[in-house]
Write a protein that holds these residues in place. Structure first.
Motif, short mmCIF file in Angstrom:
data_model
loop_
_atom_site.label_atom_id
_atom_site.label_comp_id
_atom_site.label_asym_id
_atom_site.label_seq_id
_atom_site.Cartn_x
_atom_site.Cartn_y
_atom_site.Cartn_z
N PHE A 180 0.98 -1.29 0.02
CA PHE A 180 -0.01 0.06 -0.01
C PHE A 180 0.76 1.40 -0.10
CE2 PHE A 180 -3.29 -3.09 1.55
CZ PHE A 180 -4.22 -2.68 0.62
N LEU A 181 2.06 1.27 0.40
CA LEU A 181 3.01 2.42 0.35
C LEU A 181 3.90 2.59 -0.94
CD1 LEU A 181 4.51 2.07 4.08
CD2 LEU A 181 2.91 3.91 3.20
N SER A 182 3.41 1.46 -1.87
CA SER A 182 4.36 1.66 -3.05
C SER A 182 3.47 2.15 -4.27
CB SER A 182 4.83 0.15 -3.55
OG SER A 182 5.61 -0.60 -2.67
N PRO A 183 4.18 2.99 -5.04
CA PRO A 183 3.37 3.62 -6.00
C PRO A 183 2.86 2.94 -7.33
CG PRO A 183 5.56 3.72 -6.51
CD PRO A 183 5.53 2.97 -5.13
N ILE A 184 1.73 1.83 -6.97
CA ILE A 184 1.21 1.03 -7.62
C ILE A 184 -0.41 1.41 -8.39
CG2 ILE A 184 -0.18 -1.24 -7.85
CD1 ILE A 184 1.92 -2.28 -5.31
N PHE A 185 -0.98 1.98 -7.19
CA PHE A 185 -2.25 2.42 -7.58
C PHE A 185 -2.21 4.18 -7.50
CE2 PHE A 185 -3.33 2.77 -3.33
CZ PHE A 185 -2.95 1.33 -2.66
N PHE A 186 -1.04 4.68 -7.30
CA PHE A 186 -0.90 6.28 -7.35
C PHE A 186 0.44 6.59 -7.67
CE2 PHE A 186 0.29 4.72 -3.15
CZ PHE A 186 1.63 5.22 -2.88
N GLU A 187 0.74 7.94 -7.86
CA GLU A 187 2.17 8.40 -7.89
C GLU A 187 2.02 9.44 -6.56
OE1 GLU A 187 2.26 10.66 -11.53
OE2 GLU A 187 3.01 8.75 -12.68
N PRO A 188 3.34 9.36 -6.08
CA PRO A 188 3.58 10.17 -4.91
C PRO A 188 3.01 11.58 -5.11
CG PRO A 188 5.75 9.17 -5.29
CD PRO A 188 4.84 8.76 -6.56
N ALA A 189 3.00 12.32 -5.93
CA ALA A 189 2.51 13.45 -6.07
C ALA A 189 0.86 13.58 -6.27
CB ALA A 189 2.75 14.08 -7.65
N ASP A 190 0.28 12.28 -6.33
CA ASP A 190 -1.15 12.32 -6.27
C ASP A 190 -1.76 12.35 -4.84
OD1 ASP A 190 -1.39 11.87 -8.82
OD2 ASP A 190 -1.26 9.40 -8.60
N ILE A 191 -0.84 11.87 -3.72
CA ILE A 191 -1.48 12.24 -2.53
C ILE A 191 -0.74 13.00 -1.62
CG2 ILE A 191 -2.24 9.62 -2.51
CD1 ILE A 191 0.33 8.99 -1.24
#
Length: 258
Positions: A180-191
């Protein structure tokens, strides 16, 4: 290296055996490797693409799928390698051979399956996204680096689990929040817009640059940043060398403890 080359036939046979055991009696065979990320893709698309709208990415299911396939290879290879030395204890006690071939065979089987599935995902992604670009030439070296990175970690967790039987269950528990902490369903800039948090998500998570590199090439049709490529290369070298050093240092007592 010379010792491993002398036993390459044994390594090939281990890979073949692992493949047969993995899919023996299975009707769908390697397709199961695709079913899991497909199910996860549907679940996370519903959760983060429809309900919560966490990320705004075109063709979001493909964005998800690329990350999920990379993660599946990473996690399944480590989970399979952890108990591999104990599973082959009888062979270890009977014959002298490079013990690295045992977790190496597990990772190689996962890599074969991963390559097939990624190829299918790549065809769909390139067709839908229109991202067929020169950046694709970087995909093979990135995948080689990913293989080396996972192999190094697999060597470490396999020999550690042989001595300390808590390693595999701890690894299984750690992989869930790691996912859940890996950029699988998001990019860091998304959150988050905080530089510190984005830095931690991008650079303190060692699997993140591999996911981002593969996604940049296939999903965006772009060359990953120089920093990301450098990280991938260095992480691969450090992992495989560190894993082998640890394995060699601890393997002397394997025949006694497995």
């Amino acid at each position: 290296m010379g010792e491993l080359l002398r036993y390459r036939y044994l390594f090939e046979q281990m890979v073949r055996r692992e493949l047969r055991q993995k899919y023996q009696g299975s009707v769908l065979g390697v397709a199961w490797y695709l079913v899991n990320p497909l199910v996860l893709m549907g679940a996370y698309y519903l959760m983060f693409g429809v309900v919560f709208t966490l990320a705004q990415h075109d063709d979001y299911p493909l964005f998800l799928m690329v990350g999920l396939v990379v993660w599946t290879f990473f996690s399944q290879a480590l989970l399979g390698a952890a108990p591999s030395l104990l599973d082959q204890g009888a062979l270890i006690r009977k014959a002298p051979f490079p013990r690295e071939t045992i977790p190496g065979a597990v990772v190689t089987v996962q890599m074969v399956t991963f390559t097939i599935v990624l190829g299918l995902v790549a065809i769909v992604t390139l067709g839908v996204r229109g991202t067929l670009a020169p950046a694709l030439l970087l995909l093979p070296p990135v995948l080689v680096a990913l293989y080396a990175f996972v192999l190094g970690l697999a060597l470490a967790v396999s020999v550690l689990h042989a001595f300390f039987r808590d390693v595999a269950p701890i690894l299984s528990a750690v992989l869930l929040p790691w996912f859940f902490l890996s950029p699988i369903f998001f990019e860091p800039a998304d959150i988050t817009q905080k530089e510190g948090a984005r830095f931690a998500m991008q650079w303190l998570n060692p699997v993140a640059p591999f996911i981002e590199s593969v996604r940049s090439i296939l999903y965006d049709g772009a060359v990953p940043s120089g920093a990301t490529l450098l990280y991938v290369a260095v992480a691969a070298v450090v992992a495989v060398l560190g894993g082998r050093v640890l394995f060699r240092a601890m393997q002397r007592e394997l025949a006694v403890i497995v």
